[in-house]
Design a protein around this motif. Sequence first.
Motif, PDB file in Angstrom:
ATOM      1  N   LEU A 141       0.810  -1.213   0.000  1.00  0.00           N
ATOM      2  CA  LEU A 141       0.000   0.000   0.000  1.00  0.00           C
ATOM      3  C   LEU A 141       0.846   1.267   0.000  1.00  0.00           C
ATOM      4  N   ASN A 142       2.009   1.208   0.655  1.00  0.00           N
ATOM      5  CA  ASN A 142       2.848   2.408   0.750  1.00  0.00           C
ATOM      6  C   ASN A 142       3.779   2.587  -0.449  1.00  0.00           C
ATOM      7  N   CYS A 143       4.227   1.464  -1.040  1.00  0.00           N
ATOM      8  CA  CYS A 143       5.227   1.547  -2.126  1.00  0.00           C
ATOM      9  C   CYS A 143       4.686   1.165  -3.495  1.00  0.00           C
ATOM     10  N   GLN A 144       3.588   0.411  -3.518  1.00  0.00           N
ATOM     11  CA  GLN A 144       2.966  -0.013  -4.779  1.00  0.00           C
ATOM     12  C   GLN A 144       3.995  -0.585  -5.767  1.00  0.00           C
ATOM     13  N   PRO A 145       4.692  -1.642  -5.379  1.00  0.00           N
ATOM     14  CA  PRO A 145       5.713  -2.223  -6.275  1.00  0.00           C
ATOM     15  C   PRO A 145       5.097  -2.852  -7.511  1.00  0.00           C
ATOM     16  N   ASP A 146       5.891  -2.904  -8.575  1.00  0.00           N
ATOM     17  CA  ASP A 146       5.483  -3.599  -9.802  1.00  0.00           C
ATOM     18  C   ASP A 146       5.834  -5.074  -9.733  1.00  0.00           C
ATOM     19  N   LEU A 147       6.753  -5.418  -8.839  1.00  0.00           N
ATOM     20  CA  LEU A 147       7.296  -6.782  -8.785  1.00  0.00           C
ATOM     21  C   LEU A 147       7.676  -7.115  -7.345  1.00  0.00           C
ATOM     22  N   TYR A 148       7.341  -8.337  -6.920  1.00  0.00           N
ATOM     23  CA  TYR A 148       7.835  -8.874  -5.647  1.00  0.00           C
ATOM     24  C   TYR A 148       8.830  -9.995  -5.930  1.00  0.00           C
ATOM     25  N   TRP A 149       9.978  -9.892  -5.287  1.00  0.00           N
ATOM     26  CA  TRP A 149      11.023 -10.909  -5.426  1.00  0.00           C
ATOM     27  C   TRP A 149      11.113 -11.635  -4.081  1.00  0.00           C
ATOM     28  N   PHE A 150      10.351 -12.736  -3.971  1.00  0.00           N
ATOM     29  CA  PHE A 150      10.321 -13.483  -2.715  1.00  0.00           C
ATOM     30  C   PHE A 150      11.514 -14.419  -2.614  1.00  0.00           C
ATOM     31  N   ASP A 151      11.842 -14.783  -1.383  1.00  0.00           N
ATOM     32  CA  ASP A 151      12.959 -15.687  -1.116  1.00  0.00           C
ATOM     33  C   ASP A 151      12.679 -16.415   0.196  1.00  0.00           C
ATOM     34  N   GLY A 152      13.321 -17.579   0.374  1.00  0.00           N
ATOM     35  CA  GLY A 152      13.231 -18.284   1.643  1.00  0.00           C
ATOM     36  C   GLY A 152      12.112 -19.289   1.752  1.00  0.00           C
ATOM     37  N   ASP A 153      11.460 -19.622   0.652  1.00  0.00           N
ATOM     38  CA  ASP A 153      10.285 -20.505   0.737  1.00  0.00           C
ATOM     39  C   ASP A 153      10.642 -21.962   0.996  1.00  0.00           C
ATOM     40  N   TRP A 154      11.927 -22.308   0.937  1.00  0.00           N
ATOM     41  CA  TRP A 154      12.322 -23.715   0.993  1.00  0.00           C
ATOM     42  C   TRP A 154      12.114 -24.363   2.369  1.00  0.00           C
ATOM     43  N   GLU A 155      11.988 -23.579   3.420  1.00  0.00           N
ATOM     44  CA  GLU A 155      11.893 -24.172   4.763  1.00  0.00           C
ATOM     45  C   GLU A 155      10.495 -24.685   5.120  1.00  0.00           C
ATOM     46  N   HIS A 156       9.495 -24.318   4.333  1.00  0.00           N
ATOM     47  CA  HIS A 156       8.128 -24.777   4.592  1.00  0.00           C
ATOM     48  C   HIS A 156       7.394 -24.991   3.286  1.00  0.00           C
ATOM     49  N   LYS A 157       6.303 -25.729   3.343  1.00  0.00           N
ATOM     50  CA  LYS A 157       5.481 -25.989   2.168  1.00  0.00           C
ATOM     51  C   LYS A 157       4.626 -24.764   1.852  1.00  0.00           C
ATOM     52  N   ALA A 158       4.208 -24.701   0.603  1.00  0.00           N
ATOM     53  CA  ALA A 158       3.387 -23.571   0.161  1.00  0.00           C
ATOM     54  C   ALA A 158       2.104 -23.466   0.975  1.00  0.00           C
ATOM     55  N   GLU A 159       1.556 -24.615   1.372  1.00  0.00           N
ATOM     56  CA  GLU A 159       0.320 -24.595   2.167  1.00  0.00           C
ATOM     57  C   GLU A 159       0.559 -23.938   3.522  1.00  0.00           C
ATOM     58  N   GLU A 160       1.743 -24.150   4.092  1.00  0.00           N
ATOM     59  CA  GLU A 160       2.061 -23.524   5.377  1.00  0.00           C
ATOM     60  C   GLU A 160       2.270 -22.023   5.229  1.00  0.00           C
ATOM     61  N   TRP A 161       2.907 -21.622   4.135  1.00  0.00           N
ATOM     62  CA  TRP A 161       3.115 -20.189   3.890  1.00  0.00           C
ATOM     63  C   TRP A 161       1.807 -19.495   3.513  1.00  0.00           C
ATOM     64  N   LYS A 162       0.791 -20.287   3.175  1.00  0.00           N
ATOM     65  CA  LYS A 162      -0.464 -19.737   2.639  1.00  0.00           C
ATOM     66  C   LYS A 162      -0.179 -18.982   1.332  1.00  0.00           C
ATOM     67  N   SER A 163       0.652 -19.615   0.493  1.00  0.00           N
ATOM     68  CA  SER A 163       1.122 -18.966  -0.729  1.00  0.00           C
ATOM     69  C   SER A 163      -0.015 -18.567  -1.662  1.00  0.00           C
ATOM     70  N   LYS A 164      -0.997 -19.444  -1.831  1.00  0.00           N
ATOM     71  CA  LYS A 164      -2.109 -19.156  -2.741  1.00  0.00           C
ATOM     72  C   LYS A 164      -2.890 -17.940  -2.251  1.00  0.00           C
ATOM     73  N   GLN A 165      -3.186 -17.935  -0.941  1.00  0.00           N
ATOM     74  CA  GLN A 165      -3.927 -16.810  -0.375  1.00  0.00           C
ATOM     75  C   GLN A 165      -3.106 -15.518  -0.436  1.00  0.00           C
ATOM     76  N   LEU A 166      -1.786 -15.651  -0.240  1.00  0.00           N
ATOM     77  CA  LEU A 166      -0.913 -14.483  -0.298  1.00  0.00           C
ATOM     78  C   LEU A 166      -0.924 -13.879  -1.694  1.00  0.00           C
ATOM     79  N   LYS A 167      -0.785 -14.712  -2.709  1.00  0.00           N
ATOM     80  CA  LYS A 167      -0.785 -14.196  -4.075  1.00  0.00           C
ATOM     81  C   LYS A 167      -2.110 -13.519  -4.395  1.00  0.00           C
ATOM     82  N   GLU A 168      -3.211 -14.138  -3.976  1.00  0.00           N
ATOM     83  CA  GLU A 168      -4.523 -13.541  -4.226  1.00  0.00           C
ATOM     84  C   GLU A 168      -4.637 -12.174  -3.567  1.00  0.00           C
ATOM     85  N   GLN A 169      -4.120 -12.059  -2.343  1.00  0.00           N
ATOM     86  CA  GLN A 169      -4.183 -10.787  -1.641  1.00  0.00           C
ATOM     87  C   GLN A 169      -3.301  -9.732  -2.305  1.00  0.00           C
ATOM     88  N   LEU A 170      -2.102 -10.128  -2.707  1.00  0.00           N
ATOM     89  CA  LEU A 170      -1.196  -9.190  -3.382  1.00  0.00           C
ATOM     90  C   LEU A 170      -1.794  -8.673  -4.688  1.00  0.00           C
TER      91      LEU A 170
END
Length: 443
Positions: free
Chosen positions: A192-221
């Motif tokens: 909301l403050n920076c309105q980026p054109d691109l997110y460069w995520f990192d660090g997802d290897w320690e947990h599964k996408a379901e734990e990160w809530k990746s699908k919900q996160l992408k939908e929210q973004l």
Amino acid sequence: MQGLKKIVGLVFCVVILAGKVFGQDEEASKMEWFGEAKLGIFLHWGIYSVNGIDESWSFFNDYISYDDYMKQLDGFTAANYDPEKWAKLIKSSGAKYAVLTAKHHDGVALWDSKVSDLTVVKKTPAGRDLVGPFMKALEKEGIKKGIYYSVLDWSHPDYDRKTRTEYRYKDDPERFQKFVDFNFKQLEELSLNCQPDLYWFDGDWEHKAEEWKSKQLKEQLLAWNPNLIINSRIGGGLGDYDTPEQGVPVTRPHSKYWELCLTMNNSWGYQHNDHAYKSPGELLRVFVDCLHMGGNLLLDMGPKPDGSIPEEAVDILKEFGRWTSKHASAVYETQAGIPAGHVFAPTTLSKDKKILYIYLDYKVNESLVIKGLKNMINRIWVVGNGTKLKHREVGKMYWSQVPGLKYIDIPDNVYDKDITVLAVLLDGEIDLYREKGQVIESN
């Protein structure tokens, strides 16, 4: 009644198909700027630059204690931080987007996060937001805005892991959900403050996408910004493009959109003892390899703790600017080149596939040869130089469909000091001979 059912079913199928096509067109449109950008700049900036040590990994791998690592907070001043100067330098290199590490795995936020005390605003002499001003400066220069964010946080009290051998807890989904909620809140602040054109995520290897809530996160973004692009490290195969790291691909990655992230020396962040900077020529060769395979180069540099850019990095970006501005027509809006073997050099094609660009980082012996090119050549010129070059065809047999060898004569005075680019204008869309050859049956 049966006829009505068929009509309704047909209409339903048409609507579904139209929706899919529209979705594909919408996705292609969203990715268009990324595919044409070709060059981006990565900036790893954080407290790790104070001692010049590995970002976050220093304490995770027990090279240094966590407490000693965090003492670097006291030396992170950003006293000479000039986001406008950064943005102008990046633009001068020919880069079309930039990505800043808003928060690495150490959890230190470079903005004034309301949900964390571990920020440069609250814990360092810098004492101010360092993300927002840079995003504004990039936007002013017409450069797409990228934010790096680590989904893991080895400092957060609700994250399960502390170091490679230490855990705060194990198998506590409720507590981990509290941490995921924290991630969502920080990303809301940045979005909301920076309105980026691109997110460069990192660090997802320690947990599964379901734990990160990746699908919900992408939908929210995407709810915050429908045109947002997200890299492949969000988990669950939900990213828009792939991000191979350091090692230059030998063959083209499978993803339509990809970028190679590569350091200028051997370190992501600033390390005063790392003087092993690659030469501009070496980095340009890597860049051309990325162009040849239809990808981007995300070239990394590490600002110093005071916010100044190392001179070596400035020199590299200036050299990139010299080369990209001279050869702009052979960089932007090109696509992946022809298969290896037709010419001993990387290549790209214009969007209409009627111009073959050839990139030479060497001086040829006598003439450059193109093999298996069925097209007639209309003309050849040196990009950025304008000199027209002579060519001739050798070995074409009237009875064979196999094209002859096309030779191009290149005088010494047209070579670029790093990489010379030739433009070969064809009589139509490129047509290559890829068969096994022919045997004479009648003469």
